[in-house]
Design a protein around this motif. Structure first.
Motif, PDB file in Angstrom:
ATOM      1  N   GLN A  39       7.518   2.725  10.505  1.00 31.99           N
ATOM      2  CA  GLN A  39       7.830   2.166   9.192  1.00 31.99           C
ATOM      3  C   GLN A  39       8.039   0.672   9.320  1.00 31.99           C
ATOM      4  O   GLN A  39       8.967   0.231  10.011  1.00 31.99           O
ATOM      5  CB  GLN A  39       9.072   2.830   8.595  1.00 31.99           C
ATOM      6  N   ALA A  40       7.179  -0.089   8.669  1.00 34.12           N
ATOM      7  CA  ALA A  40       7.309  -1.538   8.623  1.00 34.12           C
ATOM      8  C   ALA A  40       8.153  -1.912   7.406  1.00 34.12           C
ATOM      9  O   ALA A  40       8.261  -1.132   6.457  1.00 34.12           O
ATOM     10  CB  ALA A  40       5.929  -2.184   8.545  1.00 34.12           C
ATOM     11  N   PRO A  41       8.756  -3.097   7.418  1.00 38.46           N
ATOM     12  CA  PRO A  41       9.598  -3.516   6.284  1.00 38.46           C
ATOM     13  C   PRO A  41       8.841  -3.447   4.956  1.00 38.46           C
ATOM     14  O   PRO A  41       7.719  -3.958   4.853  1.00 38.46           O
ATOM     15  CB  PRO A  41       9.970  -4.948   6.637  1.00 38.46           C
ATOM     16  N   GLY A  42       9.452  -2.801   3.974  1.00 33.64           N
ATOM     17  CA  GLY A  42       8.852  -2.711   2.654  1.00 33.64           C
ATOM     18  C   GLY A  42       7.737  -1.705   2.520  1.00 33.64           C
ATOM     19  O   GLY A  42       7.095  -1.619   1.470  1.00 33.64           O
ATOM     20  N   LYS A  43       7.482  -0.935   3.574  1.00 31.48           N
ATOM     21  CA  LYS A  43       6.391   0.040   3.544  1.00 31.48           C
ATOM     22  C   LYS A  43       6.931   1.442   3.788  1.00 31.48           C
ATOM     23  O   LYS A  43       8.040   1.631   4.252  1.00 31.48           O
ATOM     24  CB  LYS A  43       5.333  -0.314   4.582  1.00 31.48           C
ATOM     25  N   GLN A  44       6.099   2.440   3.501  1.00 28.14           N
ATOM     26  CA  GLN A  44       6.504   3.818   3.723  1.00 28.14           C
ATOM     27  C   GLN A  44       6.369   4.179   5.199  1.00 28.14           C
ATOM     28  O   GLN A  44       5.708   3.478   5.963  1.00 28.14           O
ATOM     29  CB  GLN A  44       5.654   4.763   2.872  1.00 28.14           C
ATOM     30  N   ARG A  45       7.004   5.273   5.568  1.00 29.23           N
ATOM     31  CA  ARG A  45       6.905   5.767   6.927  1.00 29.23           C
ATOM     32  C   ARG A  45       5.601   6.564   7.063  1.00 29.23           C
ATOM     33  O   ARG A  45       5.349   7.491   6.305  1.00 29.23           O
ATOM     34  CB  ARG A  45       8.099   6.667   7.245  1.00 29.23           C
ATOM     35  N   ASP A  46       4.802   6.179   8.037  1.00 30.82           N
ATOM     36  CA  ASP A  46       3.489   6.790   8.211  1.00 30.82           C
ATOM     37  C   ASP A  46       3.349   7.430   9.579  1.00 30.82           C
ATOM     38  O   ASP A  46       3.926   6.956  10.568  1.00 30.82           O
ATOM     39  CB  ASP A  46       2.375   5.742   8.063  1.00 30.82           C
ATOM     40  N   LEU A  47       2.538   8.462   9.648  1.00 31.54           N
ATOM     41  CA  LEU A  47       2.238   9.109  10.918  1.00 31.54           C
ATOM     42  C   LEU A  47       1.418   8.169  11.805  1.00 31.54           C
ATOM     43  O   LEU A  47       0.438   7.574  11.352  1.00 31.54           O
ATOM     44  CB  LEU A  47       1.461  10.397  10.683  1.00 31.54           C
ATOM     45  N   VAL A  48       1.829   8.076  13.075  1.00 28.89           N
ATOM     46  CA  VAL A  48       1.047   7.355  14.079  1.00 28.89           C
ATOM     47  C   VAL A  48       0.216   8.345  14.889  1.00 28.89           C
ATOM     48  O   VAL A  48      -0.990   8.194  15.037  1.00 28.89           O
ATOM     49  CB  VAL A  48       1.975   6.560  15.009  1.00 28.89           C
TER      50      VAL A  48
END
Length: 115
Positions: A39-48
């Motif tokens: 999860q980057a600042p201001g973004k949603q949590r995404d699968l890596v």
């Protein structure tokens, strides 16, 4: 209940490598699908990337060919080897385990790719 503790984050220059580790407590680790999200600042949590109990691995398109996920069921650990890192890989990385209705998260570890 499963508790997860991540380690291995830090600051690295573009093109460098980092190895993230996630240690799990509890039993039946081998029966879980385990994965890494970010999860980057201001973004949603995404699968890596994630890996099933049958060792089938799945990767986000953005990391294919650069990242490798692996698991060691004897040690209750999951590893994310990250190579050729880019500034856009900067994020907090979270370990996750899931099985049926159950879902657990680690506290996260910061990865910063910058000069």
């Amino acid at each position: 209940q499963v508790q997860l503790v991540e380690s291995g984050g830090g600051l690295v220059q573009p093109g460098g490598s980092l190895r993230l580790s996630c240690a799990a407590s509890g039993s039946s680790f081998s029966s879980y699908t385990v994965g890494w999200y970010r999860q980057a600042p201001g973004k949603q949590r995404d699968l890596v990337a994630d890996i099933t109990s049958g060792d089938s691995a799945n990767y986000a398109d953005s990391v294919k060919g650069r990242f490798t996920i692996s698991r060691d069921n004897a040690k209750n650990t999951v590893i994310l080897q990250m190579n050729s890192l880019k500034p856009e890989d900067t994020a907090v990385y979270y370990c996750n385990v899931r099985r049926a209705w159950y879902n657990a998260w680690g506290q996260g570890t910061q990865v910063t790719v910058s000069t």
